[in-house]
Design a protein around this motif. Structure first.
Motif, short mmCIF file in Angstrom:
data_model
loop_
_atom_site.label_atom_id
_atom_site.label_comp_id
_atom_site.label_asym_id
_atom_site.label_seq_id
_atom_site.Cartn_x
_atom_site.Cartn_y
_atom_site.Cartn_z
N ILE A 616 0.85 -1.19 0.00
CA ILE A 616 0.00 0.00 0.00
C ILE A 616 0.89 1.24 0.00
O ILE A 616 1.72 1.41 0.89
CB ILE A 616 -0.95 0.00 1.22
N LYS A 617 0.70 2.08 -0.99
CA LYS A 617 1.56 3.26 -1.16
C LYS A 617 1.09 4.38 -0.24
O LYS A 617 -0.07 4.78 -0.30
CB LYS A 617 1.53 3.72 -2.62
N PRO A 618 1.98 4.91 0.61
CA PRO A 618 1.56 6.00 1.50
C PRO A 618 1.33 7.30 0.74
O PRO A 618 1.86 7.49 -0.36
CB PRO A 618 2.75 6.13 2.46
N ASP A 619 0.53 8.18 1.32
CA ASP A 619 0.32 9.51 0.74
C ASP A 619 0.77 10.57 1.75
O ASP A 619 1.36 10.24 2.79
CB ASP A 619 -1.14 9.71 0.31
N LYS A 620 0.49 11.82 1.49
CA LYS A 620 0.98 12.90 2.36
C LYS A 620 0.37 12.84 3.75
O LYS A 620 1.01 13.19 4.74
CB LYS A 620 0.73 14.26 1.72
N VAL A 621 -0.89 12.37 3.84
CA VAL A 621 -1.54 12.26 5.16
C VAL A 621 -0.85 11.17 5.99
O VAL A 621 -0.68 11.32 7.20
CB VAL A 621 -3.05 11.95 5.00
N THR A 622 -0.46 10.08 5.32
CA THR A 622 0.25 9.00 6.02
C THR A 622 1.49 9.55 6.73
O THR A 622 1.75 9.25 7.90
CB THR A 622 0.69 7.92 5.02
N PHE A 623 2.25 10.38 6.02
CA PHE A 623 3.49 10.90 6.58
C PHE A 623 3.24 11.94 7.68
O PHE A 623 4.08 12.11 8.56
CB PHE A 623 4.37 11.48 5.48
N ILE A 624 2.09 12.59 7.64
CA ILE A 624 1.75 13.47 8.77
C ILE A 624 1.60 12.63 10.04
O ILE A 624 2.10 12.99 11.11
CB ILE A 624 0.45 14.26 8.49
N GLY A 625 0.92 11.48 9.92
CA GLY A 625 0.78 10.58 11.06
C GLY A 625 2.11 10.04 11.54
O GLY A 625 2.39 10.01 12.75
N VAL A 626 2.97 9.63 10.60
CA VAL A 626 4.28 9.06 10.96
C VAL A 626 5.16 10.11 11.63
O VAL A 626 5.77 9.86 12.67
CB VAL A 626 4.96 8.50 9.69
N LEU A 627 5.24 11.31 11.04
CA LEU A 627 6.08 12.38 11.61
C LEU A 627 5.53 12.86 12.95
O LEU A 627 6.30 13.20 13.85
CB LEU A 627 6.17 13.55 10.61
N SER A 628 4.21 12.88 13.07
CA SER A 628 3.59 13.27 14.34
C SER A 628 3.94 12.26 15.43
O SER A 628 4.22 12.63 16.58
CB SER A 628 2.07 13.37 14.17
N ALA A 629 3.96 10.97 15.06
CA ALA A 629 4.33 9.92 16.03
C ALA A 629 5.77 10.10 16.48
O ALA A 629 6.09 9.97 17.67
CB ALA A 629 4.15 8.54 15.39
N CYS A 630 6.64 10.42 15.53
CA CYS A 630 8.05 10.67 15.87
C CYS A 630 8.17 11.86 16.82
O CYS A 630 8.96 11.85 17.77
CB CYS A 630 8.87 10.94 14.60
N SER A 631 7.36 12.89 16.55
CA SER A 631 7.39 14.10 17.39
C SER A 631 6.97 13.81 18.82
O SER A 631 7.64 14.21 19.77
CB SER A 631 6.48 15.17 16.77
N HIS A 632 5.86 13.06 18.97
CA HIS A 632 5.33 12.80 20.31
C HIS A 632 6.16 11.77 21.09
O HIS A 632 5.98 11.63 22.30
CB HIS A 632 3.88 12.31 20.21
N GLY A 634 9.68 11.56 20.66
CA GLY A 634 11.08 11.99 20.74
C GLY A 634 12.00 11.29 19.77
O GLY A 634 13.21 11.23 20.00
N LEU A 635 11.46 10.78 18.66
CA LEU A 635 12.26 10.05 17.68
C LEU A 635 12.72 11.01 16.58
O LEU A 635 12.23 11.00 15.45
CB LEU A 635 11.43 8.90 17.07
N VAL A 636 13.70 11.86 16.91
CA VAL A 636 14.13 12.92 15.99
C VAL A 636 14.80 12.33 14.76
O VAL A 636 14.50 12.73 13.62
CB VAL A 636 15.09 13.89 16.71
N SER A 637 15.72 11.38 14.94
CA SER A 637 16.42 10.80 13.79
C SER A 637 15.45 10.07 12.87
O SER A 637 15.57 10.11 11.64
CB SER A 637 17.52 9.85 14.26
N GLU A 638 14.46 9.38 13.48
CA GLU A 638 13.42 8.70 12.69
C GLU A 638 12.62 9.71 11.88
O GLU A 638 12.26 9.46 10.73
CB GLU A 638 12.48 7.92 13.62
N ALA A 639 12.34 10.87 12.50
CA ALA A 639 11.58 11.91 11.80
C ALA A 639 12.32 12.38 10.56
O ALA A 639 11.74 12.51 9.47
CB ALA A 639 11.29 13.07 12.75
#
Length: 891
Positions: A616-632, A634-639
């Protein structure tokens, strides 16, 4: 096959003959097989020649037919009535009447079908005298004419109305029986045109019981009746009778059968009748193409049109109109429509009003308005063409032209219809043109179209999109019998305009009226529940979805997952997510964003990995969820890694929301200056929310210098943003810079900016209870405050120490502690402890970010009272259980 006998050969040749019409490759392959047969088998039979003669007819090759005629003579089958009859038919179809006549006269036995073929050939070639002689010979043969014979004899006599007399002459009877049929048919026709269907059916039943012979007119009238009363059973019974009497082979009856089956939405039956017709005219082709095109089988309609062209038939305006409608609805519709346009120019029917209007509609549907305008300018007024132009402008997001065209139409005195008005209301909704919409509404009332369900739904939708819910309610109340679309429009309108509670009231009325909700209604109400964070109402909507058996719908399932996640029940969301059978990217996004909001960073990234493994190919909303998870989490390098992957691996250009998540991750991790550099290095202009997030991080980290710069930029973007002043003030207070704090407060007062009040709410028994700091408006205030005291006492015994740093005022320590005790979220939790059964979760929502002291206190309360507390603040969910928060104290 190791061994082939004549039956094998005959079978394969028959199969090719059956599928040979308009397929040149099959004809050529069958001829090749026949040559091989001649080499392998000593003899052939009439069953071999039958398919080969059919192939000759379909091929259009006269030489092939003559070759097989010679071969039939050679093997002694030229005298066979079956072979000779087929040859006569072929010669006549190829216009070789002389050769056909020689064969016909040499035949020892000739049936009615052969006589009909000869009569028809003479008439078509204009040999009327020969036809008269042949009709006399037929009379002398002693054969009884069928309906086709009667029609041909009537044409010979030159008077169709005298067909009854011809039939009488042919049968050697008087005209009384024929007069009876004509009289009965006339009665059936009158009943049909006056809508007296019961009387018509009784009359037909009397005809059958009285053994009155039915003719083709009878069957045509009865098939038309089946369409009028929408009765497939009646149509099939009439079809059976036609089969028994052999009238189904008549062209007019077959055409009526195709029309009947198409209009009763039985396209397979229509196609079967069409495929079995021995003779087809343009009406046959038009009927099946139009019927199929009008009911969503566009590809099949275009294929049939191509077959029609291969057969050498010239399409008329009705054919072109149907195929244009079909072509314009396909993904490659523009290319097909242009090809049909070229063909219309070639056969010189592009100037026909039907064809030109269909072309305007085809170009408008594909948003090619320049081409449509060229055709439209050459067009005299035709309402369908005007409607097509207006719909095209609306679809092309050029609604101003739609309104101009409607005004011009009105000025010229032309009358609009329901489609016109529905299109104009849709345009007014898109343009938020409520004044023009009200004028058109007035016109609809004057013309009486406001009572039309389609128009009234358009009026309702227009007011909803323009945000005038009072007018929308008036429009809705004016609909005599609202359908599920109107109800859903009203419900979704309430939600779009921030009136979620009213949406549930409308839904209750809908159910009382006995209208069943559809999938869209359920999904819309799930959205309302998530907006209100009303979990209990959301559960009721889920129960309705289960009763209506629509939980498997991807749209409904996704909405329910999103609802549970936003209402703080992430476990229920995940459980439902796993049950969705056909998950699309939207469902994955809802789950990913939900997990991220709940601080489940590792689970979010694990789910994202699983999603990619399934292709399943991610879209821009998918990455908002992923980056938000990294933010909450503390996964800076992952972000950073996912930010690079987003563009490098998937070609998705990062937008302002993605940069906001990355800046938030840096700020929460204490990398405030890095976050500031990121914002300044962006190619796009930073949003106020990015600066607001960074300013909050500066307050947490105590970086007053960076905070001051960020606050200045934030206030340049939004000078009346109260949160900027509050964050700046709190940052100075946390650093004990009281003078700077007072200055920030003074600036705030000087700009007349008011701080947004902090409040928390909790839902108990489907009722929302709201609390503010030191709130005493609740009826149970005394009990609540007593419970707060007990709660503070109990958690202090467990080890809780008030964090007075979060009392951002310069007062004594004891006063600071007291100020912390009655924060809105503590009051809401105390009320929850009083009002809900033991061991049940307590869910509280706060409009602002939860303070550090309250966050600490919630961990102790959850442990002491053995309760799970779900607290949603402005940024995320906190799930407190057994003295631990799901955020890991990283928030």
């Amino acid at each position: 096959m190791p061994d082939r006998d004549l039956v094998s050969w005959n079978s394969i040749l028959a199969a090719y003959a059956q599928s040979s019409e308009c397929v040149v490759e099959n004809i050529q392959q069958a001829f090749l097989l026949f040559r091989i047969l001649r080499q392998d088998v000593v003899y052939t039979s009439r069953m071999t020649l039958s398919p080969m003669l059919k192939l000759c007819l379909h091929s259009g090759y006269v030489w092939a037919s003559e070759s097989f005629h010679g071969y039939a003579c050679k093997i002694g089958l030229d005298g066979d009535e079956f072979v000779a009859g087929a040859l006569v038919n072929i010669y006549l179809k190829f216009g070789k009447v002389k050769e056909g006549k020689v064969l016909f006269e040499e035949m020892p036995y000739r049936d009615v079908v052969l006589w009909n073929l000869m009569l028809k050939a003479y008439l078509e070639m204009g040999f009327k005298e020969e036809a008269i002689d042949l009709s006399s010979a037929f009379h002398s043969s002693g054969l009884n004419p069928n309906e086709i014979t009667l029609r041909l004899l009537a044409r010979i006599s030159g008077d169709d109305s005298d067909a009854g007399q011809v039939k009488s002459f042919a049968n050697g009877n008087d005209a009384s029986s024929v007069s009876e049929i004509i009289f009965r048919n006339k009665g059936l026709s009158e009943y049909l045109h006056s809508g007296q269907y019961s009387a018509l059916l009784k009359c037909f039943a009397d005809m059958v019981e009285s053994d009155v012979e039915c003719d083709q007119v009878t069957f045509i009238l009865m098939l038309a009746t089946a369409v009028k009363v929408d009765s497939l059973a009646l149509g099939q019974q009439v079809h059976c009778m036609a089969l028994k009497l052999g009238l189904d082979l008549m062209l007019t009856v077959s055409n009526s059968l195709i029309n009947m089956y198409c209009k009763l939405r039985k396209f397979g039956f229509a196609r079967t009748v069409f495929d079995n017709m021995s003779e087809r005219d343009l009406i046959s082709w038009n009927s099946v193409i139009a019927g199929i095109a009008q009911n969503g089988l566009e590809v099949e309609a275009v294929c049939l049109f191509m077959q029609l062209l291969r057969c050498g038939l010239k399409p008329d305006q009705y054919t072109m109109t149907s195929v244009l409608k079909a072509a314009s609805s396909l993904p490659e519709g523009l290319s097909l429509s242009k090809q049909v346009h070229v063909h219309a120019i070639k056969i010189n029917n592009v100037s026909d009003s039907f064809v030109s209007t269909a072309l305007i509609d085809a170009y408008s549907r594909n948003r090619c308005m320049k081409e449509a305008e060229i055709l439209f300018e050459r067009h005299n007024f035709d309402l369908v063409a005007w409607n097509a132009m207006m719909a095209g402008y609306t679809q092309s997001h050029d609604g101003h032209k739609t309104l101009k065209l409607f005004a011009l139409m009105h000025k010229q005195g032309e009358r609009s219809d329901d489609f016109t008005l529905a299109t104009v209301f849709k345009t007014c909704g898109f343009l938020f043109a409520i004044n023009q919409g009200k004028q058109v509404h007035a016109y609809a009332i004057k013309s009486g179209y406001d009572l039309d369900l389609w128009v009234s739904s358009g009026i309702l939708d227009m007011y909803v999109k323009c945000g005038d819910m009072s007018a929308a309610q008036f429009a809705f109340d004016s609909i005599p019998v609202p359908d599920d679309v109107a109800w859903t429009t009203m419900i979704s309108g309430c939600i779009e305009n921030g009136e979620e509670e009213r949406a549930f009231h409308v839904f209750s009325q809908m159910r009382l009226m006995g209208v069943l909700p559809d999938e869209f209604t359920i999904a819309t109400l799930a959205k309302a529940s998530s907006c209100l964070t009303a979990l209990e109402q959301g559960r009721q909507i889920h129960a309705n979805a289960l009763k209506l058996n629509c939980t498997n719908d991807p749209f409904v399932g996704t909405s329910l997952v999103d609802m549970y996640a936003k209402c703080g029940s992430i476990d229920d969301a995940y459980c439902l997510f796993k049950r969705i059978e056909m998950m699309n990217i939207t469902a994955w996004n809802a789950m990913l964003v939900g997990l991220a909001q709940h601080g489940e960073g590792k689970e979010t990234l694990q789910l994202f990995k699983q999603m990619k493994s399934l292709g399943i190919k991610p879209d821009k909303v998918t990455f908002i969820g992923v980056l938000s998870a990294c933010s909450h989490s503390g996964l800076v390098s992952e972000a950073y890694k996912h930010m690079r992957s987003m563009h490098g691996d998937y070609g998705i250009k990062p937008e302002i929301e993605h940069y906001s998540c990355l800046a938030d991750a840096l700020g929460r991790a204490g990398l405030v200056k890095q976050a500031e550099n990121l914002i300044e290095s962006m190619s796009m202009e930073a949003s106020a929310s990015m600066y607001r997030t960074l300013l909050a991080a500066c307050r947490v980290q105590g970086d007053t210098e960076t905070g001051k710069r960020v606050a200045t930029k934030l206030l340049e973007l939004e000078p009346l943003d109260s949160s900027a002043y509050v964050l700046l003030s709190n940052m100075y207070a946390a650093a004990s810079k009281w003078d700077e704090m007072k200055l920030a407060r003074t600036m705030m007062k000087g700009h007349k900016v008011k701080k947004d009040p902090g409040f928390s709410w909790i839902e108990v028994k489907n009722k929302i209870h709201i609390f503010v700091v030191d709130d005493r408006s609740n009826r149970q205030t005394e009990l609540i405050y007593r419970k707060v005291k007990d709660m503070i006492r109990d958690i202090k015994q467990e080890g809780y120490v008030p964090e007075t740093d979060f009392t951002l005022v310069d007062v004594e320590e004891e006063e600071k502690e007291r100020a912390l005790y009655y924060h809105s979220e503590k009051l809401a939790v105390a009320f929850g402890l009083l009002s809900t059964p033991p061991s049940t979760p307590i869910r509280v929502i706060k409009n602002l970010r939860v303070c550090g002291d309250c966050h600490n206190a919630m961990k102790y309360i959850a442990k002491v009272y053995n309760r799970e507390i779900v607290l949603r603040d402005a940024n995320r969910f906190h799930r407190f259980k057994d003295g631990i928060c799901s955020c890991g104290d990283y928030w």
